[in-house]
Design a protein around this motif. Sequence first.
Motif, PDB file in Angstrom:
ATOM      1  N   GLU A   3       0.822  -1.222   0.000  1.00  0.00           N
ATOM      2  CA  GLU A   3       0.000   0.000   0.000  1.00  0.00           C
ATOM      3  C   GLU A   3       0.853   1.268   0.000  1.00  0.00           C
ATOM      4  O   GLU A   3       0.537   2.234  -0.686  1.00  0.00           O
ATOM      5  N   GLN A   4       1.938   1.275   0.772  1.00  0.00           N
ATOM      6  CA  GLN A   4       2.787   2.461   0.846  1.00  0.00           C
ATOM      7  C   GLN A   4       3.491   2.715  -0.489  1.00  0.00           C
ATOM      8  O   GLN A   4       3.536   3.839  -0.975  1.00  0.00           O
ATOM      9  N   ASP A   5       4.013   1.658  -1.099  1.00  0.00           N
ATOM     10  CA  ASP A   5       4.654   1.794  -2.405  1.00  0.00           C
ATOM     11  C   ASP A   5       3.642   2.256  -3.462  1.00  0.00           C
ATOM     12  O   ASP A   5       3.947   3.096  -4.302  1.00  0.00           O
ATOM     13  N   PHE A   6       2.432   1.694  -3.389  1.00  0.00           N
ATOM     14  CA  PHE A   6       1.405   2.078  -4.348  1.00  0.00           C
ATOM     15  C   PHE A   6       1.007   3.537  -4.172  1.00  0.00           C
ATOM     16  O   PHE A   6       0.832   4.265  -5.151  1.00  0.00           O
ATOM     17  N   ALA A   7       0.879   3.981  -2.932  1.00  0.00           N
ATOM     18  CA  ALA A   7       0.506   5.378  -2.669  1.00  0.00           C
ATOM     19  C   ALA A   7       1.559   6.332  -3.231  1.00  0.00           C
ATOM     20  O   ALA A   7       1.215   7.343  -3.864  1.00  0.00           O
ATOM     21  N   PHE A   9       3.640   5.614  -5.654  1.00  0.00           N
ATOM     22  CA  PHE A   9       3.564   5.435  -7.106  1.00  0.00           C
ATOM     23  C   PHE A   9       2.447   6.304  -7.677  1.00  0.00           C
ATOM     24  O   PHE A   9       2.640   7.027  -8.652  1.00  0.00           O
ATOM     25  N   LEU A  10       1.264   6.250  -7.068  1.00  0.00           N
ATOM     26  CA  LEU A  10       0.125   7.031  -7.542  1.00  0.00           C
ATOM     27  C   LEU A  10       0.384   8.529  -7.392  1.00  0.00           C
ATOM     28  O   LEU A  10       0.009   9.318  -8.267  1.00  0.00           O
ATOM     29  N   THR A  11       1.067   8.934  -6.334  1.00  0.00           N
ATOM     30  CA  THR A  11       1.436  10.343  -6.151  1.00  0.00           C
ATOM     31  C   THR A  11       2.368  10.791  -7.278  1.00  0.00           C
ATOM     32  O   THR A  11       2.223  11.891  -7.820  1.00  0.00           O
ATOM     33  N   ALA A  12       3.316   9.939  -7.640  1.00  0.00           N
ATOM     34  CA  ALA A  12       4.235  10.263  -8.741  1.00  0.00           C
ATOM     35  C   ALA A  12       3.470  10.386 -10.058  1.00  0.00           C
ATOM     36  O   ALA A  12       3.726  11.290 -10.858  1.00  0.00           O
ATOM     37  N   VAL A  13       2.516   9.492 -10.285  1.00  0.00           N
ATOM     38  CA  VAL A  13       1.704   9.559 -11.504  1.00  0.00           C
ATOM     39  C   VAL A  13       0.926  10.866 -11.530  1.00  0.00           C
ATOM     40  O   VAL A  13       0.883  11.565 -12.547  1.00  0.00           O
ATOM     41  N   ARG A  14       0.301  11.215 -10.400  1.00  0.00           N
ATOM     42  CA  ARG A  14      -0.490  12.455 -10.319  1.00  0.00           C
ATOM     43  C   ARG A  14       0.361  13.693 -10.545  1.00  0.00           C
ATOM     44  O   ARG A  14      -0.110  14.683 -11.093  1.00  0.00           O
ATOM     45  N   SER A  15       1.627  13.637 -10.131  1.00  0.00           N
ATOM     46  CA  SER A  15       2.497  14.814 -10.266  1.00  0.00           C
ATOM     47  C   SER A  15       3.093  14.931 -11.667  1.00  0.00           C
ATOM     48  O   SER A  15       3.802  15.882 -11.962  1.00  0.00           O
ATOM     49  N   GLY A  16       2.813  13.948 -12.530  1.00  0.00           N
ATOM     50  CA  GLY A  16       3.292  14.009 -13.913  1.00  0.00           C
ATOM     51  C   GLY A  16       4.647  13.360 -14.126  1.00  0.00           C
ATOM     52  O   GLY A  16       5.297  13.619 -15.142  1.00  0.00           O
ATOM     53  N   ASP A  17       5.075  12.530 -13.205  1.00  0.00           N
ATOM     54  CA  ASP A  17       6.359  11.829 -13.334  1.00  0.00           C
ATOM     55  C   ASP A  17       6.287  10.883 -14.535  1.00  0.00           C
ATOM     56  O   ASP A  17       5.493   9.948 -14.565  1.00  0.00           O
ATOM     57  N   ARG A  18       7.136  11.132 -15.526  1.00  0.00           N
ATOM     58  CA  ARG A  18       7.104  10.336 -16.769  1.00  0.00           C
ATOM     59  C   ARG A  18       7.478   8.874 -16.523  1.00  0.00           C
ATOM     60  O   ARG A  18       6.929   7.979 -17.161  1.00  0.00           O
ATOM     61  N   THR A  19       8.395   8.637 -15.633  1.00  0.00           N
ATOM     62  CA  THR A  19       8.809   7.264 -15.343  1.00  0.00           C
ATOM     63  C   THR A  19       7.661   6.486 -14.715  1.00  0.00           C
ATOM     64  O   THR A  19       7.395   5.334 -15.092  1.00  0.00           O
ATOM     65  N   ALA A  20       6.958   7.115 -13.785  1.00  0.00           N
ATOM     66  CA  ALA A  20       5.817   6.457 -13.146  1.00  0.00           C
ATOM     67  C   ALA A  20       4.700   6.228 -14.162  1.00  0.00           C
ATOM     68  O   ALA A  20       4.055   5.174 -14.160  1.00  0.00           O
ATOM     69  N   ALA A  21       4.478   7.202 -15.034  1.00  0.00           N
ATOM     70  CA  ALA A  21       3.442   7.054 -16.069  1.00  0.00           C
ATOM     71  C   ALA A  21       3.790   5.902 -17.009  1.00  0.00           C
ATOM     72  O   ALA A  21       2.932   5.087 -17.347  1.00  0.00           O
TER      73      ALA A  21
END
Length: 189
Positions: A3-7, A9-21
């Motif tokens: 859950e912590q890693d996913f949270a 990860f999702l924060t990085a996606v929301r912030s526009g992190d290209r690697t996470a996307a």
Amino acid sequence: MNEQDFASFLTAVRSGDRTAAADLVRRYEPYLRQVIRLRLTDERLRRVFDSADICQSVLANFFARAAAGAFDVPGPEGLRALLARMAINKLLDKVRQEQHHGGGIPDGWDAPANDPTPSQVLLRADLAAALRARLTERECWLFDQRAGGRAWRDIAAEVGAAPDALRVHLARAIARVQKEVQPEDSSDG
């Protein structure tokens, strides 16, 4: 992914992190395409749109809405379910649109012409002229016959040769000319 890693990860996606996307696409695109393909059973609809089109649309919509904070996803399975629901909804929208158009091409729509553009015509003419300038008289004649649309068997019957021999002769001549006009590869070491 816990859950912590996913949270994070999702924060990085929301912030526009290209690697996470990119990681999200790598993890979930195959599943989304499978969900779409399993529901896209009508052959007529498969000719109109593809699972990749719908998948890209879903992912683009997800990234835009995720950046705005629209989703509260509890974990990887929740994200998987959300993306699957988005894909199904998008597919249903596409099916409705296609049914609205009567399954055909919309009125007033003309298919693009297959004719070459003026620049393509000029380029082909320039290439043909450059090619002809380097061919022998016989090779030019063969080239002109083929460019005029004559079949190899007809040309061969006229000159008393085998069609394959003439085809190979012209192919070798064109390859020779290509080799002459191509710049030599620079070998830096």
